[in-house]
Design a protein around this motif. Structure first.
Motif, PDB file in Angstrom:
ATOM      1  N   LYS A 222     -28.253  30.248 -21.778  1.00 23.64           N
ATOM      2  CA  LYS A 222     -29.595  30.744 -21.459  1.00 23.64           C
ATOM      3  C   LYS A 222     -29.839  32.112 -22.113  1.00 23.64           C
ATOM      4  CE  LYS A 222     -32.713  30.737 -17.646  1.00 23.64           C
ATOM      5  NZ  LYS A 222     -32.901  30.218 -16.326  1.00 23.64           N
ATOM      6  N   THR A 223     -28.831  32.975 -22.056  1.00 25.14           N
ATOM      7  CA  THR A 223     -28.951  34.302 -22.674  1.00 25.14           C
ATOM      8  C   THR A 223     -29.014  34.187 -24.192  1.00 25.14           C
ATOM      9  OG1 THR A 223     -27.749  35.275 -20.816  1.00 25.14           O
ATOM     10  CG2 THR A 223     -27.914  36.598 -22.826  1.00 25.14           C
ATOM     11  N   GLU A 224     -28.202  33.314 -24.765  1.00 30.16           N
ATOM     12  CA  GLU A 224     -28.243  33.099 -26.216  1.00 30.16           C
ATOM     13  C   GLU A 224     -29.646  32.703 -26.657  1.00 30.16           C
ATOM     14  OE1 GLU A 224     -26.377  30.185 -29.672  1.00 30.16           O
ATOM     15  OE2 GLU A 224     -26.322  29.550 -27.576  1.00 30.16           O
ATOM     16  N   LYS A 225     -30.263  31.773 -25.971  1.00 35.65           N
ATOM     17  CA  LYS A 225     -31.616  31.322 -26.332  1.00 35.65           C
ATOM     18  C   LYS A 225     -32.625  32.469 -26.243  1.00 35.65           C
ATOM     19  CE  LYS A 225     -31.067  26.476 -25.104  1.00 35.65           C
ATOM     20  NZ  LYS A 225     -31.455  25.399 -24.186  1.00 35.65           N
ATOM     21  N   ALA A 226     -32.530  33.254 -25.169  1.00 37.56           N
ATOM     22  CA  ALA A 226     -33.471  34.367 -24.978  1.00 37.56           C
ATOM     23  C   ALA A 226     -33.311  35.426 -26.070  1.00 37.56           C
ATOM     24  CB  ALA A 226     -33.278  34.989 -23.599  1.00 37.56           C
TER      25      ALA A 226
ATOM     26  N   LYS B 207     -31.901  35.011 -29.142  1.00 35.47           N
ATOM     27  CA  LYS B 207     -32.266  34.455 -30.454  1.00 35.47           C
ATOM     28  C   LYS B 207     -33.784  34.358 -30.604  1.00 35.47           C
ATOM     29  CE  LYS B 207     -28.193  32.087 -32.062  1.00 35.47           C
ATOM     30  NZ  LYS B 207     -27.603  30.848 -32.525  1.00 35.47           N
ATOM     31  N   LYS B 208     -34.461  34.053 -29.516  1.00 36.64           N
ATOM     32  CA  LYS B 208     -35.930  33.980 -29.536  1.00 36.64           C
ATOM     33  C   LYS B 208     -36.529  35.327 -29.940  1.00 36.64           C
ATOM     34  CE  LYS B 208     -39.824  32.754 -26.577  1.00 36.64           C
ATOM     35  NZ  LYS B 208     -40.232  32.350 -25.217  1.00 36.64           N
ATOM     36  N   ARG B 209     -35.850  36.399 -29.552  1.00 30.05           N
ATOM     37  CA  ARG B 209     -36.306  37.752 -29.893  1.00 30.05           C
ATOM     38  C   ARG B 209     -35.695  38.237 -31.212  1.00 30.05           C
ATOM     39  NH1 ARG B 209     -36.029  37.324 -24.331  1.00 30.05           N
ATOM     40  NH2 ARG B 209     -37.738  38.242 -23.154  1.00 30.05           N
ATOM     41  N   GLU B 210     -34.984  37.346 -31.902  1.00 29.85           N
ATOM     42  CA  GLU B 210     -34.432  37.578 -33.239  1.00 29.85           C
ATOM     43  C   GLU B 210     -33.355  38.661 -33.310  1.00 29.85           C
ATOM     44  OE1 GLU B 210     -37.597  37.855 -36.119  1.00 29.85           O
ATOM     45  OE2 GLU B 210     -38.373  35.889 -35.566  1.00 29.85           O
TER      46      GLU B 210
END
Length: 97
Positions: A19-23, A25-28
């Motif tokens: 979940k943290t990885e996705k968040a 990566k979404k913020r680059e």
């Protein structure tokens, strides 16, 4: 002489790591999912490695996710490896240093 230095976020569960990885990566952010370093005892085998120059911004995202009850961290660590020793320091995400 420092051989390697890294900052690592550790988690209590794989679900929280993903979940943290996705968040992030979404913020680059420039992050990398890695096996939890052997110097850190953790109940989850996945950790996220991040760059020092993004530390403050990543800490802001982590604090937001924690306050919203989205994730539970085990800790955030700075690991310095030299030929002579390994130094592990826990980082305080609430600190302004």
């Amino acid at each position: 002489m420092i051989e390697t230095e890294m900052n690592v976020i550790t988690f209590r569960s794989t679900h929280h790591a993903i979940k943290t990885e996705k968040a992030l990566k979404k913020r680059e952010f420039k992050i990398k999912v890695i096996p939890t370093p052997r110097e850190i005892t953790a109940s989850c085998g996945l950790s996220i490695r991040f760059e020092d120059e993004e530390k403050d911004d990543i800490f802001s995202v982590l604090k937001e996710m924690i306050s919203e009850g989205q994730i539970i961290l085990r800790g955030v660590f700075n690991i310095i490896r030299t030929k002579e020793k390994v130094e592990v320091n826990e980082l305080d995400i609430n600190s302004k240093e």
